[in-house]
Each structure stands twice: as C-alpha cells, then as structure tokens.
Scaffold this motif. Structure first.
Motif, PDB file in Angstrom:
ATOM      1  N   SER A 127      18.671  38.465  63.160  1.00  0.00           N
ATOM      2  CA  SER A 127      18.517  39.544  63.299  1.00  0.00           C
ATOM      3  C   SER A 127      18.777  41.288  62.321  1.00  0.00           C
ATOM      4  N   LYS A 128      18.121  42.079  62.046  1.00  0.00           N
ATOM      5  CA  LYS A 128      18.773  43.508  61.145  1.00  0.00           C
ATOM      6  C   LYS A 128      18.816  43.818  61.835  1.00  0.00           C
ATOM      7  N   GLU A 129      19.312  44.483  62.777  1.00  0.00           N
ATOM      8  CA  GLU A 129      18.720  45.533  63.999  1.00  0.00           C
ATOM      9  C   GLU A 129      20.118  46.324  63.689  1.00  0.00           C
ATOM     10  N   LEU A 130      21.011  45.717  63.305  1.00  0.00           N
ATOM     11  CA  LEU A 130      22.437  46.573  62.534  1.00  0.00           C
ATOM     12  C   LEU A 130      22.139  47.020  61.229  1.00  0.00           C
ATOM     13  N   GLN A 131      20.965  46.928  60.573  1.00  0.00           N
ATOM     14  CA  GLN A 131      21.467  47.026  59.103  1.00  0.00           C
ATOM     15  C   GLN A 131      21.979  48.307  59.174  1.00  0.00           C
ATOM     16  N   CYS A 132      20.865  48.748  60.097  1.00  0.00           N
ATOM     17  CA  CYS A 132      21.260  50.528  59.857  1.00  0.00           C
ATOM     18  C   CYS A 132      21.429  51.049  60.157  1.00  0.00           C
ATOM     19  N   SER A 133      22.581  50.819  61.592  1.00  0.00           N
ATOM     20  CA  SER A 133      24.475  51.199  61.858  1.00  0.00           C
ATOM     21  C   SER A 133      25.183  51.892  60.902  1.00  0.00           C
ATOM     22  N   ASP A 134      26.306  52.981  60.985  1.00  0.00           N
ATOM     23  CA  ASP A 134      26.820  52.835  60.913  1.00  0.00           C
ATOM     24  C   ASP A 134      28.235  52.474  60.447  1.00  0.00           C
ATOM     25  N   TRP A 135      28.013  52.147  59.392  1.00  0.00           N
ATOM     26  CA  TRP A 135      29.278  51.483  58.516  1.00  0.00           C
ATOM     27  C   TRP A 135      30.285  51.932  58.123  1.00  0.00           C
ATOM     28  N   SER A 136      30.311  53.250  58.311  1.00  0.00           N
ATOM     29  CA  SER A 136      31.462  54.176  58.054  1.00  0.00           C
ATOM     30  C   SER A 136      32.695  54.606  59.317  1.00  0.00           C
ATOM     31  N   ASN A 137      31.736  54.247  60.056  1.00  0.00           N
ATOM     32  CA  ASN A 137      32.483  54.629  61.448  1.00  0.00           C
ATOM     33  C   ASN A 137      33.744  53.739  61.758  1.00  0.00           C
ATOM     34  N   ARG A 138      34.805  53.787  62.463  1.00  0.00           N
ATOM     35  CA  ARG A 138      36.028  52.987  63.159  1.00  0.00           C
ATOM     36  C   ARG A 138      36.221  53.374  64.461  1.00  0.00           C
ATOM     37  N   PRO A 139      36.448  51.987  64.992  1.00  0.00           N
ATOM     38  CA  PRO A 139      36.611  50.560  64.402  1.00  0.00           C
ATOM     39  C   PRO A 139      34.946  50.240  64.498  1.00  0.00           C
ATOM     40  N   LEU A 140      34.781  48.925  63.703  1.00  0.00           N
ATOM     41  CA  LEU A 140      33.660  48.560  63.821  1.00  0.00           C
ATOM     42  C   LEU A 140      33.337  47.575  65.033  1.00  0.00           C
ATOM     43  N   THR A 141      32.870  47.953  65.830  1.00  0.00           N
ATOM     44  CA  THR A 141      32.465  47.115  66.943  1.00  0.00           C
ATOM     45  C   THR A 141      32.463  45.575  66.791  1.00  0.00           C
ATOM     46  N   LYS A 142      32.286  44.601  67.136  1.00  0.00           N
ATOM     47  CA  LYS A 142      31.809  43.681  67.595  1.00  0.00           C
ATOM     48  C   LYS A 142      31.038  42.836  67.102  1.00  0.00           C
ATOM     49  N   GLU A 143      29.400  43.303  67.310  1.00  0.00           N
ATOM     50  CA  GLU A 143      28.110  43.540  67.428  1.00  0.00           C
ATOM     51  C   GLU A 143      28.404  42.886  66.156  1.00  0.00           C
ATOM     52  N   GLN A 144      29.087  44.253  64.889  1.00  0.00           N
ATOM     53  CA  GLN A 144      28.559  44.829  63.697  1.00  0.00           C
ATOM     54  C   GLN A 144      29.609  43.444  62.952  1.00  0.00           C
ATOM     55  N   VAL A 145      30.821  43.394  62.956  1.00  0.00           N
ATOM     56  CA  VAL A 145      31.710  42.240  62.384  1.00  0.00           C
ATOM     57  C   VAL A 145      30.899  41.051  62.755  1.00  0.00           C
ATOM     58  N   LEU A 146      29.642  40.662  63.296  1.00  0.00           N
ATOM     59  CA  LEU A 146      29.494  39.521  63.654  1.00  0.00           C
ATOM     60  C   LEU A 146      28.233  39.363  62.973  1.00  0.00           C
TER      61      LEU A 146
END
Length: 521
Positions: A181-200
């Motif tokens: 799945s590429k759902e999180l590809q366009c998520s905000d990767w500069s925001n902290r903390p990273l979510t568990k879903e982003q890490v996975l």
C-alpha cells in the motif's frame, strides 16, 4: 491470500538519538552487512512554502532514511536481517555522514534501491545543507530493483522483452504476492513524532528490496542455496514462501518493535565489541562470502556518480498561459475544500434527488469501497489515468462531488463551486469519518452493506434461498459446498450479478462499521 506488507518478519528499529542503543546497533549492522536496501522519505516542496521544506539548494529535505541490512552470521540471539528507520530530523547529519559515506563507497556491500538516484540527490543535498560538504556523490556496487525486475523477465522469457518502468508496488505484487500500500507515501514526513504506521510503511519499503533481491539471486545462481548464511535453512525464502509453509509459527508476522537495549546488553560480550568500537570505520575484513555475490555485482551492478548538473534543480521551461482570474478562483476553491460549505450538487434546491453521490479518483479509490459499505453511492473512474476534464464532466452530469487528494485537480480551471472536496485523512477509516463529518451524512445500521462493494450496484431487495442462489450462480460464480447445509440468506447485485451471503465475513464487516461509525453509542 495476500499478506500484509506492514507485518514484515524482521526487527524494526527507529533511530532517533545518537546516544541510543538503536544507533549503536545500526552502526554494527552496517559494518557487517553484505546487502542493504535503501529508501528515503521527504516532504515535497510547495510553491508557497519552499524555504521551510527544502535545503538551500532548492531540493526537498530528506527527513527519514530507511536501511534494511542483511548480514553475515551473528551469534545466537541476533537477527541476520534488520530494518532501521533513521530519523534525520532528530539526528545531526554529522553523526551519520561518515558511516553512510563509507557504506556507499564500500564495494563489498551491495546497495539496493528503487530509482534511487533521485533519493540520493536529495540525500546529498540534505547533508550538504547541514554542514557535511560536499554531501554524497558516489555509490558503488549498486543494483536497481527496476533493472532486476527487467532481468528476471528476460530470464524467464524466450524472446527479449522491452524494458518496462513499473512501480515498486507492482513489482512486489508480481514477484512476492505482496500488496504494498502507498497510502502513506504523501503523508507529512517532516512532522514529529512519526506515527507507528509511518514507521512500518517506511520499513516495509526498504525490507522488500531484500526480498526481491532474494528472488533474483536464486534465479541467476540456479538454485535456492543461501549465499549469505551458513547452516541456516529457509533464510533465503521470500515472504510468499514463508506464508505458504504449513509449519510457520502464527506469530512470525507479528510486528516487532524490539528493545535494542536488550539486544545490545545480551550480546555485547559475545560480539566482542565495546560501545566506542561500534562506530569505528571503515570495516576491515568485510569480504563478500563466496564468488556468487561478486559475480552478481560484476555482471549486474552499476555505479551512481553525481555530476555538477545533478546538484542543480531542474527548472521547467514550459510557458504558462496567463489567467487573470486564477488567484481568486484558487482562493475560492481552497475555502471550499477547507471546510465544506455546500450545498452539494445532490441537494433538492439544486435539482438533485437528495441522495449523496461521490466520485473518488484513483488516489482515494479505497474510500469508495468504504462509502459503499456504509450504504452510499460512490463510483471510481473506469480508467486508471482519467483526464481531469472527464472527471469533472462525469461529476457534473451525475450530480456528484469529486473526492481527491490531488492538489492539481483542485486548481483545474473548469471546476465549479462545490464540485470537489480534498480528502485530508491518510487511512481509509479516517477518510470515511472525515467525509461523514464534512457532508453531515446520516448512517443507520440497516444501510450497512446495502450496496455491492464490487460495482456500487444495489442489491435485489428480496433475499434468495440456497436453491435460488445456486441457480443464479450457474456459469458465473461458485458457491462453496460448506454453505449448502446452512440456513443462510443470499443477496445478488442487480448490476454485476455478484452473489453475497450472510456468513462470518458479513457479520464481522457489520460489526466493524458499527464500531467505526459509532452506531452503538
């Protein structure tokens, strides 16, 4: 049955501080690696916010670096494959620059990437802007996954096939039977903390590069014997083979956020490495095991060498047409998609029938199925790459609201007010609740699963008996024999003729949407 790409069967470590056990483990794993999979995430530059999201060179700033390591045999208790998600927002670039630079230049470590040159340019720019001059400029012993896929197609084909450019998700599906799945590809990767879903999500992108390489290695070497390990059966199996083995423990796909501190404490003596020694570089004696890997690099490997031109962002020379009223039109659209103001096109005051209708573009295709499950009319384009004008015309003709995450579509000159809504949520359940709230949709338990999730059609109102269902399924759909002796209700879609029945999956889905939509509160 498709596997869940987020449940990768290896340890995942989030590296966010230099003085952490995770950083120590990362340094050690890189020193011992024979193969590493590399990927990077960044926040795209926006025209109105270019200074905060990019380095001084004009390139996007890389905020997350994924490194999937595959190593020579370790002492008991340490995995031979491990994925590190390196938080470059929290860790100073100077702390990892030398380690990464030596890894890129070490010929005895195979580097894997998917169209990695762009990532490498952005990574080099990011480190250069943080005082690590001149960044990175060279990667040796590199294998591009896109080229690996092309070589595999030639290997299994009598005639030569033209080189194709496919997405990583498509390649994973074809080679590993994994739906990435590429759902999180366009998520905000500069925001902290990273979510568990982003890490996975980030870890999976790097890990499956190793799995694809395993398939390639086994094909070009003429067998499945491990080239990386000694006396370790099954370690070269891909995820698909692991899933198909009957003796695989149920918990092998459990998501493991291991305590790196425990691993370091348990194995520090057996590794004969002190904390201060784990960051010594370069790694002396890191020799590829056997000639097979060397041959793979010699035949299929390549080199990424950045030139001066690569360090300058490309500026489009395409002339834009002047549109005097664009500024006010975009402002109006942004106001609409920020908070829906209505009325929607299905409103009776506009000549509609009062029934909510949506058109979900390819970026939120999964949202269409969610909306159908709770009883709303939601269609998707018949083409995977529809023209924006075609979408707008269909929405106008059928009195639908377009749901999208495509910012370009939001600024299309032919859009009219209250015709498009920008979906902000990343996960499908979040998106569903967002649409329910934005359009004040009313849901009751009776309308759950009242539409065909396959084609958006309505069901025949009267439920079918088992005899009627068998007759309706002839030459079209197979009903499992185990359902014949059960007193079940069947429904059939009036449009695509798909049959549904009131089984375990039906009841589980009903309960899921009751919980998601809080209908039992």
């Amino acid at each position: 049955m498709e596997s869940d790409p987020l449940k990768i069967p290896v340890d995942i470590h989030l590296v966010s501080t230099v003085d952490s056990p995770e950083f120590t483990l990362l340094s050690y794993y890189i020193r011992k690696s024979t193969v590493v999979g590399l990927d990077a995430e960044w926040k795209p530059i926006r025209r109105d916010d270019s200074t905060s999201n990019s380095s001084s060179s004009g390139f996007p700033t890389v905020t997350v670096l994924q490194i999937a390591c595959r190593c020579r045999p370790y002492p008991v208790g340490i995995g031979q494959t491990c994925v590190f998600v390196v938080d470059l927002v929290s860790i100073p670039a100077t702390a990892v620059w030398e380690i990464l630079k030596e890894m890129f230049l070490t010929p005895n470590i195979i580097k894997l990437g998917f169209r990695f040159k762009q990532d490498f340019v952005y990574l080099s720019s990011t480190f250069a802007s943080q005082g690590c001059h001149p960044g990175f400029d060279d990667v040796v012993s590199f294998l591009d996954i896109n080229n690996i896929y092309h070589h595999l197609k030639i290997y299994h084909s009598i005639k030569r096939t033209p080189k194709e450019s496919k997405s990583l998700a498509t390649i994973c599906k074809e080679l590993l039977n994994v739906s990435l799945s590429k759902e999180l590809q366009c998520s905000d990767w500069s925001n902290r903390p990273l979510t568990k879903e982003q890490v996975l999500y980030a870890a999976a992108d790097a890990y499956y590069l190793l799995e694809i390489f395993d398939v390639f290695r086994c094909n070009v070497t003429g067998g499945g014997s491990s080239l990386f390990y000694i006396n370790t059966p099954n370690v070269s199996l891909g995820l698909k083979e692991i899933l198909e083995k009957t003796d695989t423990p149920d918990n092998i796909l459990g998501i493991k956020f291991c305590q790196a501190s425990d691993v370091v404490k348990l194995n520090l003596e057996s590794l004969s490495v002190r904390y201060s020694e784990t960051i010594i570089w370069p790694p002396h004696g890191n020799v590829l095991p056997g000639d097979s890997l060397s041959k793979i690099v010699e035949i299929y490997g390549e080199r990424i060498l950045l030139k001066e031109a690569d360090r300058k962002p490309r500026i489009s020379k395409k002339k834009r047409k002047k549109q005097p009223d664009v500024g006010s039109r975009i402002q109006d659209q942004n106001e609409v998609v920020g908070n829906w103001e209505g009325p929607p096109p299905w409103d009776p005051s506009l000549g509609g029938d009062g029934c909510p209708k949506f058109l979900c573009d390819v970026m939120v295709e999964g949202l269409a199925k969610q909306l159908r499950c709770v009883g709303f009319d939601a269609v998707v384009p018949s083409s995977k790459k529809p023209e924006p004008r075609w979408l707008i015309n269909q929405a106008h003709r059928e009195k639908r609201v377009i749901l999208t995450r495509d910012t370009k579509l939001l600024k299309h000159q032919y859009l009219i007010r209250n015709q498009v809504y920008q979906v902000k949520g990343l996960l499908k359940n979040e998106q569903l609740l967002e649409i329910i709230d934005a359009f004040q949709l009313k849901i009751c338990e009776e309308q759950l699963l009242s539409r065909c999730t396959k084609c958006n059609g309505n069901f025949i109102q009267k439920s079918l008996s088992i005899e009627e269902a068998i007759e309706a399924s002839k030459g079209f759909q197979i009903i499992p024999n185990c359902l014949f002796d059960k007193d079940l209700q069947f429904w059939q879609c009036m449009d695509c003729k798909q049959l549904y029945w009131e089984g375990t999956q039906y009841h589980n889905a009903i309960q899921k949407f009751i919980n998601v939509c809080k209908l039992n509160g």
